[in-house]
Structures are given as structure tokens and as C-alpha cells.
Design a protein around this motif. Structure first.
Motif: not given
Length: 248
Positions: A179-182, A195-199, A203-209, A214-218
Motif C-alpha cells: 500500500a505504498a503511497k504516491l 511517483l512511488w517513493d521507494m525509500l 525497498m532500497i537495498p544496501q547494494s544500491a549505495s 554513495a553513502y548508505e543513508d544518503c
């Protein structure tokens, strides 16, 4: 290539095109010689609705196929003759960094969008932006467009991407199940969809950073209803980024 010929403008009775103009076949050959120049395609689209329709159906499609042939072949391999969000939107995604200047997304920075000369999109990199249970989905993601020395924000990177067959993807199903909000006001800069906010959807995995250096929390990114992705991250200093890649 067989194209349906149309000679009258479908814009309005006041448009000067009502006296007739070149056939689609001729325009196709002209732009083929121009190597599907995106600035000229955009200019032609502004003339009237007939030219805009031709550009969306034919010219932007040929532009995409010329600029990223393997990627386009894969995106169409499911049998569809089009792509989610239309060819013009995909053409813009290939050559435009969305930046952030409207204040609705990525509120921490004010960097205007701009065109880029060339960008590499990677299907392999796209896996790093998906949760493990969604990694059968196909996502093409660009290298980050770097904007260095942005004051307190440091070195900022913008990235963008596109899903193949987003309507049947596991990412879309998970967003709906959770039920992710737009986003209430912002829309996709490429196709104007919500747009859906993935954060926010977690749904943002650590592998993306790690992939972005990039910094994991940024890092944050959004996915629109048509499967276009746009995101921002704070890049690690070069030496730290190299160490992160080695640890990955």
C-alpha cells in the motif's frame, strides 16, 4: 519501412499545415540522414499536432533504437511494439538528467535539470537496486550524473532508469501489496505519471549505495507508474568509494 501516409494537419483549421505537407516517408528519410537529432525532433513536435504525433510514433522510437540498440531490443522482447510511457518519454530519459529545482523531490538540493551528451545504462547495475525477492525483474540504470561540491551536501549524483514490462513486475506488485503511497504533488519528469517513493516503501537495498559509490543513508529514488526511475545520492570521496567497491 511502411508508414501510414497523412497529408492534412489534425491540429486546427487555423494551422498553416492545412494546405498539406510532406509525407511521413519523406520526413523519415530526412531524419534518418540527420541521425535522428533529438533537438530537431523536439522542434518538429512543436509545429502542430500532426508532427507531434509523428514524432511520438516514429521519430523518437528510431532515436532510441539508434542510441541504445541492445537496450531497446531487450525492452521490446516481450512482444510489445511500444514501451511503457511512450517513446518520447524514453528518449528524454536517455539524454536528460532530471536534477532537482522544483522543491517537490530531493528537497536538500537545488540543481536544475540538464541534457547530457552520453550516458551508459546497465541491466547488471539495475539488479543492485532491487530487493532479493524482486531480482528477476529487469531494470536498466544509468551511471550517476555527478554534481560536485554542492556545499553541505558534498558531491551529489543523480541517476535514472527504466523497468522492462513494469506492469507485470514484482516491484510493482510489492508496492501495491505494501500500500505504498504516491507522492501527493510531484510527477515523473519524463512521462508526467505519479511517483512511488521507494525509500518510504523501504525497498532500497544496501547494494544500491555500493553500486553507486554513495553513502548508505544518503540515497533515495522514485519509480513512476510507467516504470521510469529517478534518484539522488551523496557520493563517497573517490578513495572511500574504491574501498566500498573492494568490500562488495
Amino acid at each position: 519501412m511502411i508508414l501510414t501516409k497523412q497529408y492534412r494537419c489534425i491540429h486546427s483549421s487555423s494551422c498553416q499545415c492545412t494546405k498539406g505537407h510532406l509525407s511521413e516517408d519523406v520526413i523519415f528519410l530526412v531524419f534518418q540522414q540527420l541521425n535522428w537529432n533529438p533537438k530537431l525532433i523536439a522542434t518538429l513536435s512543436c509545429v502542430c499536432k500532426w508532427f507531434d504525433d509523428l514524432a511520438k510514433r516514429v521519430l523518437w522510437k528510431e532515436f532510441c533504437k539508434t542510441r541504445a540498440p541492445k537496450m531497446m531490443l531487450d525492452l521490446q522482447s516481450s512482444g510489445s511494439h511500444s514501451v511503457d510511457g511512450n517513446w518520447r518519454a524514453l528518449g528524454k530519459l536517455l539524454l536528460y538528467c532530471s536534477g532537482c529545482s522544483g522543491g517537490r523531490l530531493f528537497n536538500s538540493v537545488q540543481i536544475p535539470g540538464h541534457f547530457v551528451h552520453r550516458t551508459r545504462f546497465s541491466r547488471t547495475s539495475g539488479k543492485s537496486f532491487l530487493l532479493p525477492q524482486c531480482r528477476t525483474d529487469i531494470l536498466y540504470v544509468s551511471d550517476p550524473c555527478e554534481h560536485l561540491d554542492q556545499g553541505d551536501e558534498g558531491d551529489v549524483g543523480f541517476f535514472r532508469g527504466v523497468f522492462k514490462s513494469f506492469l507485470v513486475s514484482k516491484v510493482r506488485k510489492m508496492l501495491i501489496d505494501r500500500a505504498a503511497k504516491l507522492h501527493p504533488t510531484a510527477v515523473c519528469p519524463y512521462c508526467k505519471a505519479k511517483l512511488w517513493d521507494m525509500l518510504q516503501a523501504k525497498m532500497i537495498p544496501q547494494s544500491a549505495s555500493c553500486r553507486l559509490g554513495a553513502y548508505e543513508d544518503c540515497i533515495e529514488y522514485y519509480v513512476c507508474l510507467n516504470g521510469h526511475m529517478l534518484g539522488i545520492c551523496t557520493l563517497l570521496p573517490l578513495s572511500d568509494s574504491e574501498e566500498a567497491s573492494e568490500s562488495e
